[in-house]
Structures are given as structure tokens and as C-alpha cells.
Design a protein around this motif. Structure first.
Motif, PDB file in Angstrom:
ATOM      1  N   PHE A  23      11.467  -8.974   7.369  1.00 14.60           N
ATOM      2  CA  PHE A  23      11.456  -7.646   6.713  1.00 14.60           C
ATOM      3  C   PHE A  23      12.659  -6.879   7.320  1.00 14.60           C
ATOM      4  N   PRO A  24      13.841  -7.200   6.898  1.00 16.34           N
ATOM      5  CA  PRO A  24      15.119  -6.560   7.439  1.00 16.34           C
ATOM      6  C   PRO A  24      15.542  -5.267   7.074  1.00 16.34           C
ATOM      7  N   PRO A  25      16.237  -4.555   7.713  1.00 18.22           N
ATOM      8  CA  PRO A  25      16.654  -3.221   7.159  1.00 18.22           C
ATOM      9  C   PRO A  25      17.550  -3.371   5.887  1.00 18.22           C
ATOM     10  N   LEU A  26      17.586  -2.484   4.914  1.00 22.14           N
ATOM     11  CA  LEU A  26      18.068  -2.661   3.671  1.00 22.14           C
ATOM     12  C   LEU A  26      19.745  -2.711   3.723  1.00 22.14           C
ATOM     13  N   ILE A  27      20.318  -2.291   5.087  1.00 21.18           N
ATOM     14  CA  ILE A  27      21.541  -1.978   5.229  1.00 21.18           C
ATOM     15  C   ILE A  27      22.304  -3.531   5.593  1.00 21.18           C
ATOM     16  N   LEU A  28      21.430  -4.591   5.917  1.00 14.10           N
ATOM     17  CA  LEU A  28      21.811  -5.683   6.166  1.00 14.10           C
ATOM     18  C   LEU A  28      23.214  -6.338   5.481  1.00 14.10           C
ATOM     19  N   VAL A  61      10.685 -10.982   2.801  1.00 12.53           N
ATOM     20  CA  VAL A  61      11.246 -12.472   2.433  1.00 12.53           C
ATOM     21  C   VAL A  61      10.255 -13.065   3.440  1.00 12.53           C
ATOM     22  N   SER A  62       9.748 -14.396   2.818  1.00 11.73           N
ATOM     23  CA  SER A  62       8.641 -15.183   3.527  1.00 11.73           C
ATOM     24  C   SER A  62       9.138 -16.522   3.512  1.00 11.73           C
ATOM     25  N   VAL A  63       9.198 -17.171   4.476  1.00 13.83           N
ATOM     26  CA  VAL A  63       9.360 -18.600   4.785  1.00 13.83           C
ATOM     27  C   VAL A  63       8.195 -19.471   5.044  1.00 13.83           C
ATOM     28  N   GLU A  64       7.740 -20.226   4.045  1.00 12.01           N
ATOM     29  CA  GLU A  64       6.616 -20.998   4.281  1.00 12.01           C
ATOM     30  C   GLU A  64       6.819 -22.166   5.037  1.00 12.01           C
ATOM     31  N   VAL A  65       5.699 -22.456   5.778  1.00  8.54           N
ATOM     32  CA  VAL A  65       5.973 -23.355   6.952  1.00  8.54           C
ATOM     33  C   VAL A  65       4.636 -24.367   6.902  1.00  8.54           C
ATOM     34  N   ALA A  66       4.733 -25.552   7.663  1.00  5.71           N
ATOM     35  CA  ALA A  66       3.837 -26.477   7.274  1.00  5.71           C
ATOM     36  C   ALA A  66       2.531 -26.277   7.811  1.00  5.71           C
ATOM     37  N   SER A  67       2.387 -25.331   8.814  1.00  6.81           N
ATOM     38  CA  SER A  67       0.960 -25.100   9.463  1.00  6.81           C
ATOM     39  C   SER A  67       1.257 -23.561  10.004  1.00  6.81           C
ATOM     40  N   ARG A  68       0.176 -22.848  10.269  1.00 10.76           N
ATOM     41  CA  ARG A  68       0.284 -21.695  11.006  1.00 10.76           C
ATOM     42  C   ARG A  68       0.529 -21.799  12.424  1.00 10.76           C
ATOM     43  N   GLU A  69       0.225 -22.882  12.939  1.00  7.69           N
ATOM     44  CA  GLU A  69       0.708 -23.125  14.406  1.00  7.69           C
ATOM     45  C   GLU A  69       2.391 -23.235  14.795  1.00  7.69           C
ATOM     46  N   ILE A  70       2.979 -24.146  13.396  1.00  9.83           N
ATOM     47  CA  ILE A  70       4.412 -23.946  13.683  1.00  9.83           C
ATOM     48  C   ILE A  70       4.722 -22.589  13.357  1.00  9.83           C
ATOM     49  N   GLY A  71       4.243 -21.822  12.241  1.00  6.24           N
ATOM     50  CA  GLY A  71       4.920 -20.582  12.359  1.00  6.24           C
ATOM     51  C   GLY A  71       4.801 -19.633  13.504  1.00  6.24           C
ATOM     52  N   ARG A  72       3.770 -19.752  14.367  1.00 10.85           N
ATOM     53  CA  ARG A  72       3.688 -19.101  15.562  1.00 10.85           C
ATOM     54  C   ARG A  72       4.759 -19.404  16.670  1.00 10.85           C
ATOM     55  N   ALA A  73       4.791 -20.956  16.432  1.00 13.03           N
ATOM     56  CA  ALA A  73       5.821 -21.382  17.454  1.00 13.03           C
ATOM     57  C   ALA A  73       7.230 -20.790  17.137  1.00 13.03           C
ATOM     58  N   LEU A  74       7.442 -20.876  15.456  1.00  7.50           N
ATOM     59  CA  LEU A  74       9.000 -20.541  15.313  1.00  7.50           C
ATOM     60  C   LEU A  74       8.815 -18.986  15.486  1.00  7.50           C
ATOM     61  N   TYR A  75       7.964 -18.317  15.637  1.00  9.75           N
ATOM     62  CA  TYR A  75       8.166 -16.733  15.719  1.00  9.75           C
ATOM     63  C   TYR A  75       8.477 -16.398  17.176  1.00  9.75           C
ATOM     64  N   VAL A 131       3.463 -13.533  11.233  1.00  8.05           N
ATOM     65  CA  VAL A 131       3.089 -14.696  10.722  1.00  8.05           C
ATOM     66  C   VAL A 131       1.792 -14.549   9.680  1.00  8.05           C
ATOM     67  N   ALA A 132       2.084 -14.965   8.477  1.00 12.19           N
ATOM     68  CA  ALA A 132       0.858 -14.741   7.652  1.00 12.19           C
ATOM     69  C   ALA A 132      -0.441 -15.122   7.879  1.00 12.19           C
ATOM     70  N   GLU A 133      -1.543 -14.566   7.689  1.00 13.70           N
ATOM     71  CA  GLU A 133      -2.900 -14.897   8.375  1.00 13.70           C
ATOM     72  C   GLU A 133      -3.711 -15.511   7.338  1.00 13.70           C
ATOM     73  N   ILE A 134      -2.853 -15.960   6.138  1.00 14.03           N
ATOM     74  CA  ILE A 134      -3.485 -16.533   4.897  1.00 14.03           C
ATOM     75  C   ILE A 134      -2.591 -17.615   4.394  1.00 14.03           C
ATOM     76  N   ASP A 135      -3.031 -18.621   3.563  1.00 14.78           N
ATOM     77  CA  ASP A 135      -2.255 -19.438   3.029  1.00 14.78           C
ATOM     78  C   ASP A 135      -1.466 -18.971   1.754  1.00 14.78           C
ATOM     79  N   PHE A 168       3.911 -11.731   1.223  1.00 17.90           N
ATOM     80  CA  PHE A 168       5.069 -11.025   0.691  1.00 17.90           C
ATOM     81  C   PHE A 168       5.273 -11.421  -0.867  1.00 17.90           C
ATOM     82  N   ARG A 169       4.450 -12.148  -1.592  1.00 13.83           N
ATOM     83  CA  ARG A 169       4.838 -12.510  -2.642  1.00 13.83           C
ATOM     84  C   ARG A 169       4.402 -11.457  -3.725  1.00 13.83           C
ATOM     85  N   PRO A 170       5.247 -11.174  -4.718  1.00 20.95           N
ATOM     86  CA  PRO A 170       5.110  -9.986  -5.631  1.00 20.95           C
ATOM     87  C   PRO A 170       3.988 -10.210  -6.522  1.00 20.95           C
ATOM     88  N   ALA A 171       3.433  -9.005  -6.966  1.00 16.26           N
ATOM     89  CA  ALA A 171       2.366  -9.202  -8.067  1.00 16.26           C
ATOM     90  C   ALA A 171       2.941  -9.673  -9.356  1.00 16.26           C
TER      91      ALA A 171
END
Length: 433
Positions: free
Chosen positions: A397-402, A359-373, A386-390, A213-216
Motif C-alpha cells: 500500500f505505497p504512497p501515491l507519490i511513488l 497491490v496484492s501479491v498472491e503467494v503459495a501459502s500464508r506461511e510463505i507470505g509471513r516469511a516474505l513479509y 499478509v492477508a488472513e483469508i484466501d 485488496f481485490r476491487p468489488a
């Protein structure tokens, strides 16, 4: 043996079991493994409830943008109901309809560049990518595409050939023709310069890295547009996820000094109620591709009256100053709230990036990301993935009416989820010593 019908009172678990038994087994098993055994019942605004009516979640996945305006947005729903009450149906593909013209004109008026003054209305983004690829082949007389390896553009036709992700791509699965070259690093200008050869018909790219989700960067995006123009390749921007207000502007493209040859919108253009997508393009491309053959593009349902009416109302809402201001304000608030959680949980949560309400919340590892999910789902938030790359990341990705209160609710759910994951991880770490 006759399969028993699904009961109207079936539970989420029963429906999942039925899918596993006789339908799309891999999807149901994947969701169950992620801890998201949930079948949607009631839905409204930012919330979805399970069929049992016992659990309520904030939808922070929204089908990748399908429900960008939330579920059953009242204005879009009213437009659909009015179209049906007026006696409309899908019409006949061979008979022109005024709603198609109105939507084309509206898209041209709202396009990020005046040169994108023609469009073809389709049923979904995958079809729009498919069509844009065919148009690129015709215009350039070339037959190779360039795309980012970890982008996402669709699962059928030419769209599938430009989706090269090892996780989600299906090129090898279906033994598809290899008509695409892949950029391995999002933002890699030197690599892009090397790969953009005279064989390439078009470079198709999203304004953000689909996985993180990082912008170009402006340098990458603007250099890409320049190199395409210099080398006779078309520059196609896929705004399926970033468009319709997601970044705080109607189109993410507005934030770059680029002039694409074609631009794709979809998913959210449907309002989550009736399929609609579009390819915007320069007039010269439209004329060569659509008007130099009597049957250049036929779709029985693409551009039908009802879809055009729904899409037009979505554009009205998504382009309103009120909605765009809400996205900018609540995105800043959500980022601030999430950063505060990161400060309390630095062992697990390392940073927050935001491209509007991607919005992307960076985590210490992918395993922690999956546990958080799994745990944030238990706390009432349905995340995107959960991102599949580093860098490993939990993606929202919430609704825009949040609202502000709902943004706070998401952050508090992440805080509780991180606490629960931390309690589970700590004994494991101690045992490893």
C-alpha cells in the motif's frame, strides 16, 4: 518502583522493550514477531528511517492510508505551518468558522455524486463510521447494520460493531452489543440478498476487499446499491482506504454506477499531519440528523480550523490531474515489475492484483507470505500486511507519490526476499521427503 524515563537516544530495541514492559505489549510483541522491530526516526516522502538512522525503508503500509501522500508532504506541511503562523489554534467548537464551510463546499464539489452535498467533519474515520451508523439508525428507525465480515471500519463505538474480523475485530473482547449482521463472502450477491432484511438500517462496505485488496465487481456493488434502495436501507461506502486517489481516481466510487447515501473519507485526509475525517451525505439525511436537535453532534476538536485547512490542502493535492495520472502510471509499472518477479519465482509467487496502488501479491501459502513479509522488510520495504483469508497474499500500500525508480526498488526487494525464502524452504522440503 519508579520507571526510568526513556532516553532521547533510546534504540528501537529499547523502545520496544519499554512498550512490552509497561505499555501496549501485544502490539510491540506482534511487530517483533513479524521481524519488524523498527521505531521511526526521520521520515520524508516514501521513506522512513529508524531512530538509529541506520535503516531506510520504503513505507508500503502508510498506516492504511494515513500517509497516502507520503510523509511530510511539502504542500500540506506548508499549509499546517501557515495556519499556526497565522495565529490559529483549534478554536471553539461552539463558534462557527469559515474554514469548516470552505472544506464542506470543497467536499461537495469533489464528491463522486452531486447528491453528496453535505458533510460532517470529524477527527478520524472511526468517528465518521460511528456517526454514519447513528444517522442510519435515526433515518431508517432500524437498529441493525450489515457489513462484510473481513472489512475494517474501526475499533471503538459503533465502528467496532461493524468490524467482524476474527483477527482484528473486538466485538467479543469488549462484549459489545450485537447490532451487526455480517456478509461472509465479499461479492456474494445471493448472500447479500438473503441478509438485507427489513431489520437492516444500512449496508456499510468498502470498494475493495480489505483482506485481499481485490476491487468489488460492478455487478456486486451496483446490485448492493439497488437492493438497499429497494428495501429502505442506506448504502454507505467507506472510502477510508480507497479514496483520495488510491485507485487512480479521486474516489473509487467513481468507477461504479452507484449513488451512496453516505460516504466516509479519512486517514489520508489528515495528510499524516493533523487529524481529519468526514462523512459526506445527502442533504435530507444531514437536515434530519444535524438540524432537528440543538446538539445533534458535538465534537470539541472535530472540524476545527487547523484540521480543515490541512484537509483542504490534501484534497487539492489528491484531486490534481498530475497526482492521479502518476498513480495510474506507476501502479501499472509496479504490477508489471511484480508480475515479472512472479514469473521467476512461480513456486512461491502466483499472481498480482492491483486496484491502483492497492497491490496484492498472491503467494503459495500464508506461511510463505509471513516469511516474505520478514525478508522484504530486511530488504528495505515495510509492507502493509499478509492477508488472513484466501488467497494468501502479501499486501503493498505505497504512497501515491511513488516514482518509477521506487516501484522498481520494491520489485527488486521482493525478488531478493523470495530468493532468501526459497533457500530456507528448499532444505525443509527435502527433509520432509
Amino acid at each position: 518502583m519508579t520507571t526510568p524515563p526513556i532516553s532521547p537516544a533510546a534504540t528501537s530495541a529499547e523502545i520496544f522493550n519499554a512498550f512490552i514492559e509497561r505499555s501496549w505489549r501485544s502490539n510491540a510483541e506482534r511487530q517483533r514477531a513479524k521481524g519488524a522491530e523498527f521505531v521511526i526516526g526521520k521520515r520524508e516522502g516514501v521513506y522512513i528511517w529508524d531512530v538509529e538512522g541506520k535503516r531506510r525503508l520504503i513505507d508500503c503500509g502508510v498506516g492504511g492510508g494515513v500517509h497516502g501522500l507520503g510523509h511530510r508532504h511539502p504542500e500540506v506541511l506548508k499549509a499546517l505551518q501557515q495556519a499556526l503562523n497565522d495565529g490559529r489554534d483549534t478554536g471553539l467548537w461552539s463558534v462557527p468558522n469559515s474554514e469548516y464551510l470552505k472544506l464542506q463546499d470543497q467536499l461537495a464539489a469533489l464528491a463522486p455524486k452531486p447528491s453528496l452535498n453535505r458533510s460532517v467533519i470529524t477527527l478520524c474515520s472511526t468517528l465518521s463510521v460511528d456517526l454514519a451508523t447513528m444517522f442510519a439508525f435515526r433515518v431508517t428507525k432500524r437498529r441493525r447494520m450489515l457489513a462484510y465480515r473481513h472489512g475494517y471500519h474501526g475499533h471503538t463505538g459503533f465502528a467496532a460493531t461493524v468490524t467482524g474480523s476474527p483477527e482484528e475485530g473486538v466485538i467479543d473482547h469488549y462484549n459489545l452489543p450485537g447490532c451487526a449482521t455480517f456478509l461472509e463472502r465479499f461479492g456474494g450477491i445471493a448472500e447479500l440478498d438473503r441478509l438485507l432484511t427489513s431489520e437492516i438500517a444500512a449496508f456499510i462496505i468498502e470498494p475493495m476487499d480489505y483482506e485481499t485488496f481485490r476491487p468489488a465487481s460492478k455487478d456486486f456493488f451496483e446490485t448492493a446499491a439497488r437492493l438497499c434502495a429497494e428495501r429502505g436501507a442506506l448504502f454507505i461506502i467507506d472510502e477510508t482506504r480507497t479514496g483520495l486517489g488510491r485507485t487512480g481516481a479521486l474516489w473509487a466510487t467513481e468507477q461504479y454506477d452507484v449513488e451512496p447515501d453516505m460516504m466516509i473519507t479519512g486517514k489520508g485526509l489528515s495528510g499524516g499531519l493533523y487529524p481529519a475525517s468526514a462523512v459526506l451525505m445527502r442533504e435530507s439525511i444531514y437536515e434530519e440528523c444535524m438540524n432537528q436537535h440543538r446538539f445533534a453532534y458535538i465534537s470539541s476538536l472535530g472540524g476545527n480550523e487547523i484540521s480543515c485547512i490541512v484537509a483542504a490542502k490534501v484534497l487539492d493535492v489528491a484531486s490534481s490531474p498530475e497526482l492521479l495520472a502518476n498513480v495510474r502510471r506507476v501502479a501499472a509499472l509496479l504490477k508489471q515489475r511484480l508480475e515479472a518477479v512472479c514469473q521467476r519465482r512461480p513456486d512461491m509467487l502466483t499472481a498480482v492484483s492491483s486496484f491502483g496502488l492497492a497491490v496484492s501479491v498472491e503467494v503459495a501459502s500464508r506461511e510463505i507470505g509471513r516469511a516474505l513479509y520478514r525478508e522484504i522488510f530486511a530488504e528495505g520495504v515495510f509492507c502493509h500486511s499478509v492477508a488472513e483469508i484466501d488467497p494468501p497474499s502479501l499486501k503493498l500500500f505505497p504512497p501515491l507519490i511513488l516514482s518509477d525508480a521506487e516501484a522498481t526498488e520494491i520489485a527488486e526487494a521482493l525478488d531478493r526476499a523470495a530468493h532468501r525464502v526459497g533457500r530456507a524452504v528448499r532444505p525443509l522440503a527435502m527433509n520432509a521427503v
